[in-house]
Design an enzyme around this catalytic site. Structure first.
Site, PDB file in Angstrom:
ATOM      1  N   CYS A  50     -39.161 -39.374 -26.633  1.00 30.77           N
ATOM      2  CA  CYS A  50     -38.562 -40.504 -25.925  1.00 30.77           C
ATOM      3  C   CYS A  50     -37.409 -41.118 -26.704  1.00 30.77           C
ATOM      4  CB  CYS A  50     -39.618 -41.556 -25.603  1.00 30.77           C
ATOM      5  SG  CYS A  50     -40.389 -42.246 -27.071  1.00 30.77           S
ATOM      6  N   SER A  68     -45.573 -38.917 -28.628  1.00 30.24           N
ATOM      7  CA  SER A  68     -44.207 -38.951 -28.111  1.00 30.24           C
ATOM      8  C   SER A  68     -43.291 -39.121 -29.318  1.00 30.24           C
ATOM      9  CB  SER A  68     -44.036 -40.111 -27.138  1.00 30.24           C
ATOM     10  OG  SER A  68     -42.700 -40.160 -26.719  1.00 30.24           O
ATOM     11  N   HIS A 111     -27.408 -51.743 -30.498  1.00 28.39           N
ATOM     12  CA  HIS A 111     -28.125 -52.318 -29.353  1.00 28.39           C
ATOM     13  C   HIS A 111     -27.304 -52.167 -28.081  1.00 28.39           C
ATOM     14  CE1 HIS A 111     -29.286 -55.673 -26.665  1.00 28.39           C
ATOM     15  NE2 HIS A 111     -30.515 -55.314 -27.028  1.00 28.39           N
ATOM     16  N   LYS A 137      -8.746 -11.951 -27.120  1.00 27.95           N
ATOM     17  CA  LYS A 137      -7.521 -11.368 -26.563  1.00 27.95           C
ATOM     18  C   LYS A 137      -7.603  -9.839 -26.571  1.00 27.95           C
ATOM     19  CE  LYS A 137      -3.655 -13.318 -27.778  1.00 27.95           C
ATOM     20  NZ  LYS A 137      -2.563 -13.912 -27.081  1.00 27.95           N
ATOM     21  N   GLY A 172      -3.153 -21.954 -30.379  1.00 22.46           N
ATOM     22  CA  GLY A 172      -2.065 -22.407 -31.243  1.00 22.46           C
ATOM     23  C   GLY A 172      -2.457 -22.603 -32.698  1.00 22.46           C
ATOM     24  N   MET A 192      -3.537 -20.237 -34.917  1.00 24.99           N
ATOM     25  CA  MET A 192      -3.191 -19.144 -35.832  1.00 24.99           C
ATOM     26  C   MET A 192      -1.815 -18.584 -35.474  1.00 24.99           C
ATOM     27  SD  MET A 192      -6.863 -17.407 -36.422  1.00 24.99           S
ATOM     28  CE  MET A 192      -7.155 -17.192 -34.700  1.00 24.99           C
ATOM     29  N   ARG A 195      -8.272 -14.115 -19.547  1.00 23.60           N
ATOM     30  CA  ARG A 195      -9.563 -14.562 -20.087  1.00 23.60           C
ATOM     31  C   ARG A 195     -10.224 -15.434 -19.027  1.00 23.60           C
ATOM     32  NH1 ARG A 195      -6.652 -18.610 -24.258  1.00 23.60           N
ATOM     33  NH2 ARG A 195      -5.747 -19.855 -22.615  1.00 23.60           N
ATOM     34  N   TYR A 236     -42.646 -32.630 -22.049  1.00 28.43           N
ATOM     35  CA  TYR A 236     -41.623 -33.364 -21.295  1.00 28.43           C
ATOM     36  C   TYR A 236     -40.593 -33.981 -22.237  1.00 28.43           C
ATOM     37  CZ  TYR A 236     -44.020 -37.691 -22.673  1.00 28.43           C
ATOM     38  OH  TYR A 236     -44.565 -38.711 -23.391  1.00 28.43           O
ATOM     39  N   ARG A 279      -0.207 -10.371 -32.900  1.00 28.19           N
ATOM     40  CA  ARG A 279      -0.820 -11.596 -32.376  1.00 28.19           C
ATOM     41  C   ARG A 279      -2.246 -11.760 -32.876  1.00 28.19           C
ATOM     42  NH1 ARG A 279       1.780 -13.093 -27.366  1.00 28.19           N
ATOM     43  NH2 ARG A 279       3.474 -11.638 -26.957  1.00 28.19           N
TER      44      ARG A 279
HETATM   45  C1  PEP Z   1     -37.407 -44.042 -31.291  1.00 24.23           C
HETATM   46  O1  PEP Z   1     -37.518 -44.541 -32.402  1.00 24.23           O
HETATM   47  O2  PEP Z   1     -36.947 -42.914 -31.071  1.00 24.23           O
HETATM   48  C2  PEP Z   1     -37.822 -44.816 -30.112  1.00 24.23           C
HETATM   49  C3  PEP Z   1     -37.816 -44.265 -28.907  1.00 24.23           C
HETATM   50  O3  PEP Z   1     -38.141 -46.116 -30.291  1.00 24.23           O
HETATM   51  P1  PEP Z   1     -37.055 -47.276 -30.486  1.00 24.23           P
HETATM   52  O4  PEP Z   1     -35.712 -46.700 -30.194  1.00 24.23           O
HETATM   53  O5  PEP Z   1     -37.438 -48.345 -29.541  1.00 24.23           O
HETATM   54  O6  PEP Z   1     -37.255 -47.642 -31.920  1.00 24.23           O
END
Ligand code: PEP
Ligand code: MG
Length: 911
Positions: free
Chosen positions: A863, A795, A468, A29, A107, A109, A352, A883, A98
């Protein structure tokens, strides 16, 4: 400028001394009030006490040396500029005090208005207000002055002296009751004078002292209260939630009061320079005549659209529009504004850079590039992956009043309505008839896959964000609410109960995977245009859709900038093909477990139960062509791009029926005298394989080393599929990935066998097969230098690495205790969702560095679920991975964030 030069450290800045870059020191502010002052805009004069003064006060419990003198000097300068003195009995200068931190904490403070009023100056204020407005208005002027005074005592009492707010509210109610009204505005000057007396008594009762009459004492106490409000409970909680550092402190702005409640030629309002909902250009705002800012918030009267100000006060309206255009050009962004008109004179109270919806963020960034105000790097910086993700999910049209009946975890965003079913089979059946279904389970398992594919959405009463249901649904871009524990699911009876109501198969429910809310009945759903664009069904060059055009433009720029490649986690041809349309540059994780389910379950049982010589080999031989066909389909879809296939990972008992169910079946069959030899053998195998901690048990590479021929069959299927693809004119680039490796010897053993098979299958076909490993066990990360000797790529499996790094079961803990950890600030976000940079991230960093030191060309990717999380993508960019791989729906998010990571680290990195 009157700042005293005798003190060393500068704690107070006049508005003319600051600027918008000084948010850290002057708060948002204060920095913006200074910026507007320096632009020559009409800002009521004032000064800002720095966050450093607040930090010093909070550390020591007293104002830092020199602060009092600097406040005095700035106050004198303010008084000179206004030609009035604070609290002067004849013509008082009044100020507001203020808060204003670096990050907006709406809101959270404190603010105290009308500082400088006391028993004398209230009369002076009435005379001045009346005099200026003319005789006829003097009754109104008296009322205005006494109302201002009672507001001061109320705000000051509550904020500065912790007098319970309800006491003032009760006294106000009593005054209205005595007058026979419900409306504050019906109280006249005499009533308010009486109310001031009542408020003063309340103040005395709670504080043991009279309401302070010295203006300077009021000011000092109000400033102190604002400092202290930084540590008010609600502010602490808010900061934790928003991940705002606790040590920043707040600045305090002391601003000359201007009044919007001095008659019909006064008023107050808020405005945006563009529509914060859609980004469209135009005039957006609300105005309330004859009112103060807090009246707008309290909703005492309805505001009118800002355009109506043109009729009420054309000069102020024109001036305001001019200022808004100027601010936009100056800030090069959407601004939001608060203003007050005091008797025809416009005052800017705040500006702002305004908050906006996800759609508006993209549209405005695109517009500003068109207008030449920002470049594409800046446009990229101003949007983010979370906004893009929001735009990719269908949304509920919640125009009607829908009340949620339960709230679970928003596990996979989006909105879905459909008929409730409780089994995978029923989901498939009804979906085949064209019906939208919601699959409701306590929790899902790999057997539910077909039902999950068929369903519009998934609702479970158990499990967290990495359950899952959640992981698979996110992978499919399907809406999922998990862990809605108010819901009692009874699958055999085909019903669930919630909030005293019973929902049976065939009833309709709606689930919001963003908020986790569950609704009974059908809430209308709108598809996402952004997804239609990514899927190729909307051409940004030929449609009149500002959002799609902006997304296209910014994504194209991100792709040009990013260094990280983006791959996808995909197990089926359909997923692979969708991910490719979304821009995936290969598959970073093809899990092979689902390839052992469905019709193939029987073969897997034979494999597990094999006792006699040749039985196992026969089962594997039967699985081989099926696996080969799976891989052929995926290689076809990913023609020319790398495909990382992970050898089977989960414990084999997951492919067998549950122990209890099997035991009951066998007992019942025995009772009936039926032949149960086969079931008994199965039961014995299930017992043999039962593990207390299956996630830490016989899975991944351990399984490959224990069951002869299993990995070999998979390696052969991959190599044969690649060769067949090449023979058909395609280009397959398989990368075989070994899961759960903790020691280089494990990998070496698998590698030796695999290399033989590959050499035999590939021959002179020209197919090249890489062999690498997941890094998902902490020991693997810590011995990465050794492991890299046997791996062409790593990975990072950050799901398991988080599980094993923290010692948290990924299936259980989120529902069990994460809420408490989040509440205590032990972490700001689940480490399964966003990488824990300090711990698990450190393992990644060590492994990347030591792996590359041992093998310079080592290819590095990730991954785990973190591959699609915006903040984690920035981390993986910093660590230097090649990647990230994420679920198909996250691919555009990762592309965008990988581009942003380059822009934000100041790189001009172009691939
Ligand atoms: C992991 O463990 O990050 C992975 C990609 O394998 P999963 O989730 O299949 O165990
Ligand atoms: Mg894993």
């Amino acid at each position: 400028m009157a700042a005293q030069e005798t003190v060393d450290h500068k704690y107070v800045y006049d508005f003319s001394e600051g600027n918008k870059e000084l948010k850290e020191l002057l708060g948002g502010k204060g920095a913006n009030l200074a910026e507007m002052t320096n632009l020559g805009l009409p800002v009521p004069p004032g000064f800002t006490i720095t966050t450093e003064a607040c930090q010093a006060y909070l550390a020591t419990g007293r104002e830092p040396d020199g602060l009092a003198g600097q406040i005095e000097a700035h106050l004198e300068s303010l008084e000179r500029a206004m030609g009035k003195r604070l609290g002067d009995p004849q013509d008082p200068l009044l100020v507001s005090v203020r808060s204003g931190a670096k990050f907006s904490m709406p809101g959270m403070m404190e603010t105290v208005l009308n500082v400088g009023l006391n028993d004398q100056s209230v009369e002076g204020l009435a005379r001045q207000a009346g005099g200026a407005a003319g005789q006829a208005a003097s009754g109104g002027a008296d009322r205005f002055a006494w109302d201002s005074y009672r507001r001061l005592i109320q705000m000051f009492g509550k904020t500065v002296c912790e007098v319970p707010g309800e006491e003032f509210e009760h006294a106000l109610d009593d005054a209205k009751h005595a007058k026979g009204t419900h409306n504050d505005l019906d109280l006249d000057a005499d009533d308010l004078r009486g109310l001031v007396d009542a408020y003063k008594k309340i103040f005395l009762k709670h504080t043991g002292r009279e309401f302070p009459q010295q203006p300077r004492e009021q000011l000092d106490l109000a400033i102190r209260a604002v400092f202290e409000s930084w540590n008010a409970e609600r502010a602490v909680l808010y900061r934790r939630q928003e991940r705002i550092p606790a040590d920043l402190g707040t600045a305090v702005n002391v601003v000359t009061m201007v009044f919007g409640n001095l008659g019909p030629d006064s008023g107050t309002g808020v405005a945006f320079t563009r529509d914060p909902a859609s980004g469209a250009q135009g005039i957006y705002g609300d105005y309330l005549a004859n009112a103060q800012g807090e009246d707008v918030v309290a909703g005492i009267r309805n505001t009118v659209p800002l355009q109506e100000l043109e009729q009420l006060d054309k000069a102020s309206y024109d001036e305001l529009l001019g200022i808004m255009a100027r601010l936009e050009e100056h800030y090069k962004d959407l601004c939001d504004i608060e203003f007050t008109i005091e008797r025809g004179k416009l005052w800017m109270l705040q500006t702002r850079v305004g908050k906006r919806t996800a759609a508006a963020a993209f549209v405005i960034a695109g517009q500003l590039v068109d207008e030449g105000l920002i470049d594409l790097d800046e446009a990229l910086h101003r949007v983010n992956g979370a906004q893009l993700a929001q735009l990719m999910f269908p949304r509920f049209q919640l125009d009607h009043e829908f009340q949620p009946v339960a709230k679970g975890i928003g596990a996979s965003p989006g909105a879905a309505s459909g008929t409730v079913v409780f089994t995978s089979a029923r989901a498939v059946e009804l979906a085949a008839e064209g019906e939208s279904v919601i699959l409701v389970r306590r929790e899902t398992n790999p057997d539910d896959l077909n039902g999950m594919i068929a369903a519009k959405g998934i609702l479970t009463s158990r499990g967290g964000k990495t359950s899952h249901a959640a992981v698979v649904a996110r992978g499919m871009g399907k809406t999922c609410v998990s862990g809605a524990d108010e819901i009692e699911v009874n699958v055999p009876a085909k019903r669930f109960t919630v909030a005293g109501q019973t929902v049976t198969e065939g009833d309709v429910v709606s689930i919001d995977g963003t908020t986790g809310k569950v609704y009974l009945g059908e809430v209308p759903v709108m598809p996402s245009e952004v997804v239609q664009y990514f899927e190729g069904s909307l051409d940004p060059e030929h449609i009149d859709n500002a959002l799609v055009r902006a997304v296209h433009r910014i994504m194209t720029h991100a792709d040009g900038k990013r260094r990280l490649a983006v791959r996808t986690n995909a197990d089926t041809g359909a997923d692979a093909s969708r991910a490719r349309r979304f821009g995936a540059e290969g598959i970073g994780l093809c899990r092979t477990e689902h390839m052992f389910l469905g019709d193939r379950r029987e073969l897997v049982e034979r494999l597990i139960l094999a006792r006699a010589p040749g039985e196992r080999e026969a089962a594997l031989a039967a699985l081989l062509p099926l696996q080969r066909a799976d891989f052929e389909e995926i290689f076809r879809e990913m023609d020319g791009l790398p495909v990382t296939v992970r050898l089977i990972d989960p414990p084999l008992h997951e492919f067998l029926p549950p122990l209890e169910q099997l035991a009951v079946n066998v007992a019942v069959a025995q009772e009936r005298g039926e032949d149960v030899a086969k079931e008994e053998a199965l039961l014995a195998a299930v017992r043999r394989m039962h593990e207390e901690n299956p996630m830490l048990g016989l899975r991944g590479v351990r399984l490959g080393l224990v069951i002869p021929g299993l990995f070999a069959m998979q390696v052969r299927a991959i190599a044969e599929a690649a060769v067949s693809c090449a023979r058909n004119g395609g280009v397959a680039k398989p990368e075989i990935m070994v899961p759960l490796v903790g020691a280089v010897q494990e990998l070496e053993t698998v590698r030796a066998e695999a290399e033989k098979i590959i050499a035999e299958v590939v021959g002179d076909s020209g197919v090249e097969v890489l062999i690498g490993t997941m890094i998902e066990v902490p020991r693997a990360a810590l011995t990465a230098g050794q492991i890299a000797e046997a791996a062409e790529f790593f990975s990072f499996g950050t799901n398991d690495l988080t599980q094993m790094g923290w010692g948290f079961s990924r299936d259980d803990v989120e529902g069990a205790f994460f809420w408490r950890y989040l509440e205590l600030g032990i972490f700001g976000i689940s480490p399964f969702e966003s990488i824990d940079r300090d711990g698990v991230g450190r393992l990644v960093r060590i492994a990347a560095e030591e792996g590359r030191a041992a093998r310079p060309g080592l290819k590095l990717g990730v991954c785990g679920e973190h591959g699609g999380d915006p903040d984690s993508v920035h981390f993986f960019h910093e660590v230097g991975l090649d990647y990230v791989s994420c679920s198909p729906f996250r691919v555009p998010v990762a592309r965008l964030e990988a581009g942003r990571a380059v822009v934000e680290t100041g790189g001009s990195d172009s691939r």
